[in-house]
Design a protein around this motif. Structure first.
Motif, PDB file in Angstrom:
ATOM      1  N   GLY A  10     -19.787  70.796-122.411  1.00 51.71           N
ATOM      2  CA  GLY A  10     -18.624  71.592-121.997  1.00 51.71           C
ATOM      3  C   GLY A  10     -18.347  71.357-120.516  1.00 51.71           C
ATOM      4  N   LEU A  11     -17.874  72.403-119.840  1.00 51.36           N
ATOM      5  CA  LEU A  11     -17.534  72.289-118.412  1.00 51.36           C
ATOM      6  C   LEU A  11     -18.717  71.774-117.585  1.00 51.36           C
ATOM      7  CD1 LEU A  11     -15.752  72.956-115.894  1.00 51.36           C
ATOM      8  CD2 LEU A  11     -16.813  75.209-115.921  1.00 51.36           C
ATOM      9  N   LEU A  12     -19.865  72.463-117.729  1.00 52.68           N
ATOM     10  CA  LEU A  12     -21.017  72.116-116.888  1.00 52.68           C
ATOM     11  C   LEU A  12     -21.616  70.771-117.282  1.00 52.68           C
ATOM     12  CD1 LEU A  12     -22.651  73.993-114.669  1.00 52.68           C
ATOM     13  CD2 LEU A  12     -20.606  74.877-115.736  1.00 52.68           C
ATOM     14  N   ASP A  31     -23.907  67.457-128.510  1.00 53.12           N
ATOM     15  CA  ASP A  31     -23.277  68.785-128.578  1.00 53.12           C
ATOM     16  C   ASP A  31     -23.297  69.236-130.040  1.00 53.12           C
ATOM     17  OD1 ASP A  31     -21.146  70.391-126.520  1.00 53.12           O
ATOM     18  OD2 ASP A  31     -20.965  70.861-128.661  1.00 53.12           O
ATOM     19  N   ALA A  32     -23.359  70.539-130.251  1.00 55.30           N
ATOM     20  CA  ALA A  32     -23.295  71.050-131.625  1.00 55.30           C
ATOM     21  C   ALA A  32     -21.976  70.641-132.261  1.00 55.30           C
ATOM     22  CB  ALA A  32     -23.438  72.567-131.614  1.00 55.30           C
ATOM     23  N   VAL A  61     -25.781  74.638-122.627  1.00 56.68           N
ATOM     24  CA  VAL A  61     -25.153  75.371-123.740  1.00 56.68           C
ATOM     25  C   VAL A  61     -25.028  76.848-123.338  1.00 56.68           C
ATOM     26  CG1 VAL A  61     -26.175  73.756-125.406  1.00 56.68           C
ATOM     27  CG2 VAL A  61     -27.360  75.895-124.876  1.00 56.68           C
ATOM     28  N   VAL A  85     -28.930  74.998-117.238  1.00 55.30           N
ATOM     29  CA  VAL A  85     -28.040  75.462-116.164  1.00 55.30           C
ATOM     30  C   VAL A  85     -27.511  76.868-116.456  1.00 55.30           C
ATOM     31  CG1 VAL A  85     -27.336  73.143-115.463  1.00 55.30           C
ATOM     32  CG2 VAL A  85     -26.056  74.310-117.262  1.00 55.30           C
ATOM     33  N   ALA A  86     -28.177  77.584-117.358  1.00 53.66           N
ATOM     34  CA  ALA A  86     -27.642  78.881-117.790  1.00 53.66           C
ATOM     35  C   ALA A  86     -27.577  79.881-116.633  1.00 53.66           C
ATOM     36  CB  ALA A  86     -28.484  79.439-118.924  1.00 53.66           C
ATOM     37  N   SER A  87     -26.621  80.780-116.727  1.00 53.05           N
ATOM     38  CA  SER A  87     -26.366  81.753-115.655  1.00 53.05           C
ATOM     39  C   SER A  87     -27.394  82.877-115.609  1.00 53.05           C
ATOM     40  CB  SER A  87     -24.978  82.370-115.842  1.00 53.05           C
ATOM     41  OG  SER A  87     -24.011  81.375-116.022  1.00 53.05           O
ATOM     42  N   ALA A 115     -21.957  77.165-109.181  1.00 57.11           N
ATOM     43  CA  ALA A 115     -20.621  76.573-109.109  1.00 57.11           C
ATOM     44  C   ALA A 115     -20.074  76.534-110.514  1.00 57.11           C
ATOM     45  CB  ALA A 115     -20.698  75.158-108.568  1.00 57.11           C
ATOM     46  N   GLY A 116     -18.822  76.764-110.621  1.00 61.90           N
ATOM     47  CA  GLY A 116     -18.214  76.718-111.942  1.00 61.90           C
ATOM     48  C   GLY A 116     -16.728  76.885-111.798  1.00 61.90           C
ATOM     49  N   ARG A 117     -16.094  77.145-112.901  1.00 63.32           N
ATOM     50  CA  ARG A 117     -14.648  77.333-112.885  1.00 63.32           C
ATOM     51  C   ARG A 117     -14.323  78.435-113.871  1.00 63.32           C
ATOM     52  NH1 ARG A 117     -11.055  72.152-113.367  1.00 63.32           N
ATOM     53  NH2 ARG A 117      -9.657  73.585-112.303  1.00 63.32           N
ATOM     54  N   GLY A 121     -15.044  74.074-121.205  1.00 59.90           N
ATOM     55  CA  GLY A 121     -14.811  72.843-121.957  1.00 59.90           C
ATOM     56  C   GLY A 121     -14.760  71.602-121.090  1.00 59.90           C
TER      57      GLY A 121
HETATM   58  N1  LIG Z   1     -18.656  78.227-116.610  1.00 54.51           N
HETATM   59  C1  LIG Z   1     -19.198  78.332-115.435  1.00 54.51           C
HETATM   60  O1  LIG Z   1     -18.499  78.505-114.451  1.00 54.51           O
HETATM   61  C2  LIG Z   1     -20.692  78.230-115.314  1.00 54.51           C
HETATM   62  C3  LIG Z   1     -21.510  78.212-116.427  1.00 54.51           C
HETATM   63  N2  LIG Z   1     -22.864  78.106-116.284  1.00 54.51           N
HETATM   64  C4  LIG Z   1     -23.730  78.074-117.461  1.00 54.51           C
HETATM   65  O2  LIG Z   1     -23.588  76.786-118.035  1.00 54.51           O
HETATM   66  C5  LIG Z   1     -23.746  76.866-119.445  1.00 54.51           C
HETATM   67  C6  LIG Z   1     -22.576  76.164-120.100  1.00 54.51           C
HETATM   68  O3  LIG Z   1     -21.389  76.792-119.704  1.00 54.51           O
HETATM   69  P1  LIG Z   1     -19.962  76.033-119.796  1.00 54.51           P
HETATM   70  O4  LIG Z   1     -20.168  74.588-119.598  1.00 54.51           O
HETATM   71  O5  LIG Z   1     -19.042  76.784-118.948  1.00 54.51           O
HETATM   72  O6  LIG Z   1     -19.607  76.317-121.339  1.00 54.51           O
HETATM   73  P2  LIG Z   1     -18.623  75.506-122.291  1.00 54.51           P
HETATM   74  O7  LIG Z   1     -18.181  76.465-123.321  1.00 54.51           O
HETATM   75  O8  LIG Z   1     -17.604  74.756-121.519  1.00 54.51           O
HETATM   76  O9  LIG Z   1     -19.608  74.438-122.984  1.00 54.51           O
HETATM   77  C7  LIG Z   1     -20.683  74.795-123.792  1.00 54.51           C
HETATM   78  C8  LIG Z   1     -20.902  73.663-124.792  1.00 54.51           C
HETATM   79  O10 LIG Z   1     -22.108  73.919-125.511  1.00 54.51           O
HETATM   80  C9  LIG Z   1     -21.921  73.548-126.864  1.00 54.51           C
HETATM   81  N3  LIG Z   1     -22.908  74.235-127.689  1.00 54.51           N
HETATM   82  C10 LIG Z   1     -22.924  75.531-128.093  1.00 54.51           C
HETATM   83  N4  LIG Z   1     -24.043  75.793-128.792  1.00 54.51           N
HETATM   84  C11 LIG Z   1     -24.741  74.641-128.848  1.00 54.51           C
HETATM   85  C12 LIG Z   1     -25.990  74.260-129.448  1.00 54.51           C
HETATM   86  N5  LIG Z   1     -26.730  75.149-130.102  1.00 54.51           N
HETATM   87  N6  LIG Z   1     -26.406  72.971-129.316  1.00 54.51           N
HETATM   88  C13 LIG Z   1     -25.654  72.054-128.657  1.00 54.51           C
HETATM   89  N7  LIG Z   1     -24.460  72.368-128.082  1.00 54.51           N
HETATM   90  C14 LIG Z   1     -24.030  73.629-128.172  1.00 54.51           C
HETATM   91  C15 LIG Z   1     -20.478  73.940-127.156  1.00 54.51           C
HETATM   92  O11 LIG Z   1     -19.974  73.229-128.282  1.00 54.51           O
HETATM   93  C16 LIG Z   1     -19.799  73.562-125.846  1.00 54.51           C
HETATM   94  O12 LIG Z   1     -19.281  72.245-125.893  1.00 54.51           O
HETATM   95  C17 LIG Z   1     -23.861  78.338-119.796  1.00 54.51           C
HETATM   96  O13 LIG Z   1     -25.214  78.640-120.051  1.00 54.51           O
HETATM   97  C18 LIG Z   1     -23.361  79.050-118.567  1.00 54.51           C
HETATM   98  O14 LIG Z   1     -24.042  80.287-118.387  1.00 54.51           O
HETATM   99  C19 LIG Z   1     -23.452  77.981-115.055  1.00 54.51           C
HETATM  100  C20 LIG Z   1     -22.699  77.963-113.914  1.00 54.51           C
HETATM  101  C21 LIG Z   1     -21.252  78.092-113.956  1.00 54.51           C
END
Ligand SMILES: NC(=O)C1=CN([C@@H]2O[C@H](COP(=O)(O)OP(=O)(O)OC[C@H]3O[C@@H](n4cnc5c(N)ncnc54)[C@H](O)[C@@H]3O)[C@@H](O)[C@H]2O)C=CC1
Ligand SMILES: O=C(O)C(=O)Cc1ccc(O)cc1
Length: 383
Positions: A10-12, A31-32, A61, A85-87, A115-117, A121
């Motif tokens: 996803g994003l990260l 990715d799932a 994830v 990288v979980a929060s 850092a994030g947005r 995705g």
């Molecule tokens: N969004 C943000 O600004 C920030 C997020 N984080 C942390 O980063 C992590 C990811 O966040 P984002 O990238 O924003 O989320 P996102 O929703 O953009 O991406 C998450 C991805 O994980 C995949 N996924 C879900 N369950 C899965 C599994 N069991 N196995 C494999 N893939 C799986 C999803 O299909 C998705 O593509 C989270 O733990 C979040 O707490 C950390 C810093 C900043």
């Protein structure tokens, strides 16, 4: 770092992959959702996971499934170091401890880039997302130094700064600087849902500053808040105390939620506040000033207050370029910039933030060159 696998594109995950690719690291993407993995590949973040052994696995994830994914990756690739990288960090470590063996745990080091947005995705991913940002590392005395070096190398490649913290300290800190602010931004923005459009149309930069992160993804944030519930709750209880004091101070004995007879003179049309109420209100704003000053500023230095110099520019091609060039010729460094559009006019309102001691001089110099600079606010520093 030869081969890095990213689980969760996803994003990260995709942002990390993009940056690693600029450094020639081989990146495997999993990715799932196969579609999400394909999207990250199409964006240039790496290649599909072929099951090769990796040096480092980055789990990116959502936090509620991160524990299971980390444990599964530790088991599947017995040579790899695994980070995430979980929060949230405390609950996650507890979950991984419950799922992994002692030997597997030695290969796991939790981390969290600050850092994030507000968008999720792969499509929102950016290779420069982490540059200059703190990146929390939760290693402990049992962490093998070689494993820690791999995670630190990842952080360095991302252009971020490692900050070593205990998981519980991390969770308490992010409740204050990230998780509770998200709740407050969302609650404030939700107040606009039923507001008349003409009223919302008056919104300026203040509302935008306070509500930017209200555009965040509800699903992800519900998971983050649930995973750090006790610490977020603690901060919000403090906010509620403050809110109660403000609400009480604003009680004039009339209108919504007023205490009957609260005002000193609650006669018809009275808007009298209780004695001490004005001091209470000023105290709230002053405490906010004090807290705001503690937010690190540019390059992680202590926050410095820069002085805005407001310039009205035509909303036409090249205006901003000419303004910045003029400021450069005057010899003043621009510390920050904010641009608003004047309602109903082809005019940009540009606020150029500079060192307070040069603000007055800059305003004068711009005026002499024909720029429209409204009279600036006089402060102790710029007089
Ligand atoms: N969004 C943000 O600004 C920030 C997020 N984080 C942390 O980063 C992590 C990811 O966040 P984002 O990238 O924003 O989320 P996102 O929703 O953009 O991406 C998450 C991805 O994980 C995949 N996924 C879900 N369950 C899965 C599994 N069991 N196995 C494999 N893939 C799986 C999803 O299909 C998705 O593509 C989270 O733990 C979040 O707490 C950390 C810093 C900043
Ligand atoms: O956009 C911002 O200002 C953020 O603070 C983004 C962010 C969101 C979630 C995190 O776990 C860390 C950082």
């Amino acid at each position: 770092m030869n081969t890095v696998k990213i689980v969760g594109t996803g994003l990260l995950g995709t942002s990390i992959g993009l940056r690693l690719r600029t450094r020639g690291v081989r990146v495997l993407l999993a990715d799932a959702s196969p579609t999400m993995a394909a999207l990250a590949r199409d964006m240039g973040a790496g290649e599909p996971d072929d099951g090769s052994a990796c040096d480092l696995i980055v789990v990116a994830v959502p936090p509620d499934v991160a524990g299971q994914v980390i444990a599964a990756e530790l088991r599947r690739d017995p040579g790899a170091t695994v980070t995430d990288v979980a929060s949230i960090k405390g609950l996650l470590l507890q979950q991984v401890r419950g799922l992994a063996t002692k030997a597997e745990l030695d290969r796991y080091i939790g981390s969290h880039p600050m850092a994030g947005r507000e968008k999720s995705g792969a499509v929102a991913a950016r290779h420069d997302l982490f540059i200059g940002r703190p990146w929390v590392v939760c290693s402990d005395e049992d962490t093998p130094p070689g494993r820690l070096r791999q995670v630190l190398a990842l952080i360095e490649t991302m252009g971020a700064t490692p900050v070593h913290l205990e998981p519980d300290f991390h969770d308490a800190a992010v409740a204050r600087v990230s998780h509770a602010p998200q709740v407050i931004a969302s609650l404030m923005a939700a107040q606009l849902v039923d507001a008349p459009p003409e009223g919302v149309g008056l919104a300026g930069q203040g509302l935008r500053d306070v509500t930017r992160i209200a555009a965040s993804e509800p699903g992800l944030w519900a998971r983050i808040l649930s995973g750090n519930a006790a610490e977020v709750r603690r901060v919000l209880l403090g906010v509620r105390d403050g809110l109660d004091r403000v609400i009480d101070a604003l009680d004039t004995g009339e209108g919504a939620g007023a205490d009957a007879g609260a005002g000193v003179d609650a006669g018809a049309g009275s808007r009298t506040l209780k004695p001490g109420a004005v001091a209470e209100l000023a105290g709230v704003i002053a405490a906010g000033n004090e807290g705001y000053d503690r937010i690190p500023g540019k390059h992680g230095q202590a926050q410095r207050r820069f002085e805005p110099v407001t310039v009205l520019v035509d909303d036409s091609p090249g205006s901003l370029g000419r303004l910045f060039a003029a400021i450069g010729e005057i010899g003043v460094n621009i510390e920050d910039v904010r641009i608003e559009h004047a309602a109903g006019q082809p005019l940009g309102i540009v606020e150029v933030f500079v060192e307070p001691r040069v603000a007055h001089e800059l305003a004068e110099a711009l005026r002499r060159r024909g720029w429209r600079v409204p009279v600036e606010r006089l402060t102790e520093e710029n007089t």
